[in-house]
Design a protein around this motif. Structure first.
Motif, mmCIF file in Angstrom:
data_model
loop_
_atom_site.group_PDB
_atom_site.id
_atom_site.type_symbol
_atom_site.label_atom_id
_atom_site.label_comp_id
_atom_site.label_asym_id
_atom_site.label_seq_id
_atom_site.Cartn_x
_atom_site.Cartn_y
_atom_site.Cartn_z
ATOM 1 N N SER A 1 1.796 -7.876 3.674
ATOM 2 C CA SER A 1 2.128 -9.260 4.003
ATOM 3 C C SER A 1 2.793 -9.396 5.363
ATOM 4 C CB SER A 1 3.039 -9.858 2.923
ATOM 5 O OG SER A 1 4.245 -9.104 2.825
ATOM 6 N N ASP A 2 3.550 -8.389 5.782
ATOM 7 C CA ASP A 2 4.221 -8.465 7.088
ATOM 8 C C ASP A 2 4.026 -7.215 7.944
ATOM 9 O OD1 ASP A 2 5.804 -6.608 5.791
ATOM 10 O OD2 ASP A 2 7.547 -7.913 5.601
ATOM 11 N N GLY A 3 3.314 -6.209 7.439
ATOM 12 C CA GLY A 3 3.042 -5.013 8.220
ATOM 13 C C GLY A 3 4.217 -4.054 8.342
ATOM 14 N N SER A 4 5.258 -4.244 7.540
ATOM 15 C CA SER A 4 6.431 -3.360 7.618
ATOM 16 C C SER A 4 6.193 -2.070 6.849
ATOM 17 C CB SER A 4 7.671 -4.072 7.060
ATOM 18 O OG SER A 4 7.473 -4.404 5.694
ATOM 19 N N THR A 5 6.840 -1.013 7.297
ATOM 20 C CA THR A 5 6.687 0.311 6.691
ATOM 21 C C THR A 5 8.037 0.829 6.230
ATOM 22 O OG1 THR A 5 4.826 0.803 8.157
ATOM 23 C CG2 THR A 5 5.857 2.657 7.057
ATOM 24 N N SER A 6 8.066 1.439 5.059
ATOM 25 C CA SER A 6 9.295 2.044 4.555
ATOM 26 C C SER A 6 8.955 3.367 3.883
ATOM 27 C CB SER A 6 10.002 1.118 3.560
ATOM 28 O OG SER A 6 9.164 0.851 2.447
ATOM 29 N N GLU A 7 9.948 4.215 3.792
ATOM 30 C CA GLU A 7 9.776 5.520 3.155
ATOM 31 C C GLU A 7 10.342 5.461 1.754
ATOM 32 O OE1 GLU A 7 11.664 9.961 3.607
ATOM 33 O OE2 GLU A 7 11.053 8.930 5.456
ATOM 34 N N LEU A 8 9.509 5.798 0.757
ATOM 35 C CA LEU A 8 9.970 5.771 -0.629
ATOM 36 C C LEU A 8 10.704 7.055 -0.981
ATOM 37 C CD1 LEU A 8 9.949 4.336 -3.424
ATOM 38 C CD2 LEU A 8 7.868 5.645 -3.927
ATOM 39 N N VAL A 9 10.076 8.206 -0.730
ATOM 40 C CA VAL A 9 10.686 9.472 -1.122
ATOM 41 C C VAL A 9 10.055 10.611 -0.316
ATOM 42 C CG1 VAL A 9 9.005 9.761 -2.998
ATOM 43 C CG2 VAL A 9 11.157 11.031 -3.073
ATOM 44 N N LEU B 1 8.762 8.820 -11.615
ATOM 45 C CA LEU B 1 8.592 7.374 -11.711
ATOM 46 C C LEU B 1 9.649 6.697 -10.855
ATOM 47 C CD1 LEU B 1 7.914 6.879 -15.544
ATOM 48 C CD2 LEU B 1 6.279 7.169 -13.682
ATOM 49 N N TRP B 2 9.197 5.780 -9.998
ATOM 50 C CA TRP B 2 10.095 5.128 -9.051
ATOM 51 C C TRP B 2 10.030 3.609 -9.185
ATOM 52 C CZ3 TRP B 2 13.274 7.171 -5.088
ATOM 53 C CH2 TRP B 2 13.289 8.568 -5.012
ATOM 54 N N ASP B 3 11.184 2.974 -8.957
ATOM 55 C CA ASP B 3 11.274 1.527 -8.800
ATOM 56 C C ASP B 3 11.251 1.258 -7.302
ATOM 57 O OD1 ASP B 3 12.021 -1.127 -8.509
ATOM 58 O OD2 ASP B 3 13.416 -1.073 -10.206
ATOM 59 N N SER B 4 10.133 0.709 -6.800
ATOM 60 C CA SER B 4 9.982 0.537 -5.352
ATOM 61 C C SER B 4 10.892 -0.552 -4.803
ATOM 62 C CB SER B 4 8.527 0.210 -5.016
ATOM 63 O OG SER B 4 8.143 -1.032 -5.576
ATOM 64 N N THR C 1 5.849 13.253 1.757
ATOM 65 C CA THR C 1 6.520 11.947 1.821
ATOM 66 C C THR C 1 5.584 10.834 1.364
ATOM 67 O OG1 THR C 1 7.856 12.704 3.689
ATOM 68 C CG2 THR C 1 7.742 10.327 3.319
ATOM 69 N N VAL C 2 6.118 9.901 0.584
ATOM 70 C CA VAL C 2 5.377 8.708 0.165
ATOM 71 C C VAL C 2 5.874 7.529 0.993
ATOM 72 C CG1 VAL C 2 4.842 7.126 -1.721
ATOM 73 C CG2 VAL C 2 5.072 9.579 -2.174
ATOM 74 N N TYR C 3 4.955 6.888 1.710
ATOM 75 C CA TYR C 3 5.279 5.723 2.522
ATOM 76 C C TYR C 3 4.719 4.467 1.866
ATOM 77 C CZ TYR C 3 6.471 8.967 6.318
ATOM 78 O OH TYR C 3 7.042 9.949 7.083
ATOM 79 N N LEU C 4 5.424 3.363 2.063
ATOM 80 C CA LEU C 4 4.994 2.059 1.567
ATOM 81 C C LEU C 4 4.745 1.141 2.754
ATOM 82 C CD1 LEU C 4 7.528 1.542 -1.373
ATOM 83 C CD2 LEU C 4 5.296 2.682 -1.418
ATOM 84 N N TRP C 5 3.562 0.554 2.808
ATOM 85 C CA TRP C 5 3.191 -0.380 3.881
ATOM 86 C C TRP C 5 2.957 -1.747 3.268
ATOM 87 C CZ3 TRP C 5 -1.340 -3.161 5.210
ATOM 88 C CH2 TRP C 5 -1.358 -3.677 6.515
ATOM 89 N N ASP C 6 3.814 -2.706 3.620
ATOM 90 C CA ASP C 6 3.722 -4.067 3.078
ATOM 91 C C ASP C 6 2.661 -4.837 3.856
ATOM 92 O OD1 ASP C 6 4.094 -6.702 2.205
ATOM 93 O OD2 ASP C 6 6.220 -6.367 1.830
ATOM 94 N N LEU D 1 0.838 -1.190 0.000
ATOM 95 C CA LEU D 1 0.000 0.000 0.000
ATOM 96 C C LEU D 1 0.878 1.246 0.000
ATOM 97 C CD1 LEU D 1 -3.151 0.649 0.324
ATOM 98 C CD2 LEU D 1 -2.568 1.187 2.685
ATOM 99 N N ALA D 2 0.593 2.167 -0.910
ATOM 100 C CA ALA D 2 1.316 3.442 -0.971
ATOM 101 C C ALA D 2 0.391 4.551 -0.519
ATOM 102 C CB ALA D 2 1.806 3.711 -2.385
ATOM 103 N N ILE D 3 0.895 5.417 0.355
ATOM 104 C CA ILE D 3 0.117 6.544 0.837
ATOM 105 C C ILE D 3 1.030 7.763 0.929
ATOM 106 C CG2 ILE D 3 0.478 5.908 3.269
ATOM 107 C CD1 ILE D 3 -2.313 7.114 3.842
ATOM 108 N N ALA D 4 0.520 8.896 0.467
ATOM 109 C CA ALA D 4 1.276 10.149 0.530
ATOM 110 C C ALA D 4 0.818 10.943 1.734
ATOM 111 C CB ALA D 4 1.072 10.946 -0.743
ATOM 112 N N LEU D 5 1.753 11.248 2.627
ATOM 113 C CA LEU D 5 1.484 12.057 3.817
ATOM 114 C C LEU D 5 2.333 13.308 3.716
ATOM 115 C CD1 LEU D 5 1.529 9.253 6.566
ATOM 116 C CD2 LEU D 5 -0.433 10.144 5.269
ATOM 117 N N GLY D 6 1.679 14.417 3.356
ATOM 118 C CA GLY D 6 2.433 15.647 3.144
ATOM 119 C C GLY D 6 3.328 15.524 1.925
#
Length: 466
Positions: A177-185, A217-220, A170-175, A163-168
């Motif tokens: 399958s395991d509930g992990s979160t990472s910052e894309l950009v 365009l990003w390669d996640s 920053t674009v965050y990615l929430w997996d 799941l990708a969500i933009a907060l302000g």
């Protein structure tokens, strides 16, 4: 400022203080659901006919009437019989309607087996159990600094279950399958904030629209920016839609641009029709028709064959039926030419269109602002998210448009929705800065996990242009 773009009067700093993005949302104690206790177990009673005293019931119902009618004509023997019957009933008195806590357990035996054998296979198949729809969110995550803007599209769920969500900015990615979160950009102040996000069909590449009119365009998987699309729009890009290797962008300038991400000169078509911001874009499953909605209350259907053979300004249909901005768009998965559209606060309607004939098939007044629409992949059902006054998600049965369920919990308008790859779970993001997950469309079937592809597919020729 119009009705669709108002912001909350509470400052973002007070709402987002000491909150981490995509962490479990802490629910205040007074909002916790009340726990069941033993004294609520027997709140439903089912009458048992075998325990009912029908003789006594009949006696009490007819006694007073017969006394008045036959008081003078009654013989001493009948009067004595009546009194004796009354005394007997009173001595053995039980409640007229008797109840038991639970029915008796079935008795296993030959008779039961023979009855089961007589049930036809057709009857067993037709008795489909009613689907249980939870009325509360399965999970709630914090989404601080999410932009409360009706015209943007800040949430999307990839085919690889991220799941990708933009907060302000920053674009965050929430997996999922395991509930992990990472910052894309995180976008710099000159180009931010982020105004739209959209996953490519391969589930690996993602487009990020910016307030500065650029699209990245990003390669996640590699967490690497591949290129920047520029030169097409003059203002923010609030809507995005993929059609294989074609990325369609919609801007505040009213333009709709088809970008071939494989080639250096990426702009291949430009659709001109909207006079205000394009806030909704959706390609049909065939990739032949594009639906676009705008703040000018217009809904367009663009056909690629018409646009390529004639002028790109020539649309297949132009609908003026909505009375407010058209952001919510959803193509039906079981009928390729059926499109659902939703209007803003001044319209509040969900309309259904036959895009082959241009006919409006139905219009339903929902009573509140329609922010987004999603079709079920397994049932003939449509899910809508709304603004004032309930900020609810409503599940409709199609085509009757009977309400199946209403899901509440958000305290501000539910601006964005995204559907999981299996089609069962829906994520909703609202102006209350929460991200909620709802098990709306049933329980997913157990399937073998699909390994994330490392093949870039149609994106192998993306130019690394900044």
């Amino acid at each position: 400022m119009d009705a669709e773009s108002f912001s909350s009067s509470i400052s973002s700093s007070s709402k987002t203080q000491s909150r981490r993005p995509l962490q479990e949302h802490a629910i205040p104690r007074h909002q916790l659901p009340r726990q069941n206790s033993d004294r609520y177990i027997a709140d439903r009673f089912i009458p048992v006919r075998s325990a009912m005293d029908f003789d006594m019931a009949h006696y009490f119902l007819t006694e007073s009437k017969k006394e008045k009618e036959n008081a003078a004509a009654a013989s001493p023997s009948k009067e004595a019989y009546r009194k004796h019957l009354a005394e007997t009933l009173m001595m053995n008195r039980t409640r007229i309607l008797a109840f038991k806590s639970k029915p008796p357990a079935p008795v296993d035996g030959i008779f039961q087996e023979s009855c089961s054998d007589n049930v036809s296979t057709h009857q067993l198949k037709s008795s489909k159990p009613r689907r249980y729809i939870p009325q509360s969110a399965e999970r709630t995550l914090d989404a601080p600094e999410i932009v409360d803007d009706y015209y943007l599209n800040l949430l999307d769920w990839s085919s690889s279950n991220v799941l990708a969500i933009a907060l302000g900015s920053t674009v965050y990615l929430w997996d999922a399958s395991d509930g992990s979160t990472s910052e894309l950009v995180t976008i710099d102040e000159e180009n931010g904030p982020v105004t739209s996000v959209s996953w490519a069909p391969d589930g690996r590449h993602i487009a990020v629209g910016l307030n500065s009119s650029l699209v990245q365009l990003w390669d996640s998987t590699a967490n690497r920016q591949l290129r920047t699309l520029k030169g097409g729009h003059q203002s923010r890009v609030g809507s995005l839609a993929w059609n294989n290797h074609i990325l369609t962008t919609g801007g505040m300038d009213g333009l709709i641009i088809n970008n071939d991400v494989r080639i250096r000169s990426h702009i291949v078509e430009t659709y001109r029709g909207h006079q205000q911001e394009v806030c909704g874009l959706k390609w049909s499953s065939s990739g032949q028709q594009l639906a676009s909605g705008g703040n000018d209350n217009l809904l367009y259907i663009w056909d690629r064959s018409i646009a390529s053979s004639n002028s790109p300004t020539q649309s297949l249909h132009r609908f003026e039926d909505h009375m407010a901005a058209v952001k919510a768009l959803a193509w039906c998965p079981f009928q390729s030419n059926l499109l659902a559209s939703g209007g803003g606060a001044g319209d509040r309607c969900i309309k259904f269109w036959n895009t082959h004939t241009g006919a409006c098939l139905n219009s339903v007044d929902t009573g509140s602002q329609v922010c987004s629409l999603l079709w079920s992949k397994s049932e003939r059902e449509l899910l809508s998210s709304h603004g004032f006054t309930q900020n609810q998600l409503t599940l409709w049965k199609y085509p009757s448009m009977v309400k199946v369920a209403e899901l509440t919990g958000h305290t501000s308008r539910v601006l964005f929705m995204a559907q999981s790859p299996d089609g069962c779970t829906v994520a909703s993001a609202a102006g209350d800065e929460t991200l909620r997950f709802w098990n709306v469309f049933g329980t997913p079937e157990v399937a073998k996990p699909v390994a994330k592809s490392t093949n870039t597919g149609p994106f192998s020729n993306i130019n690394l242009i900044r």
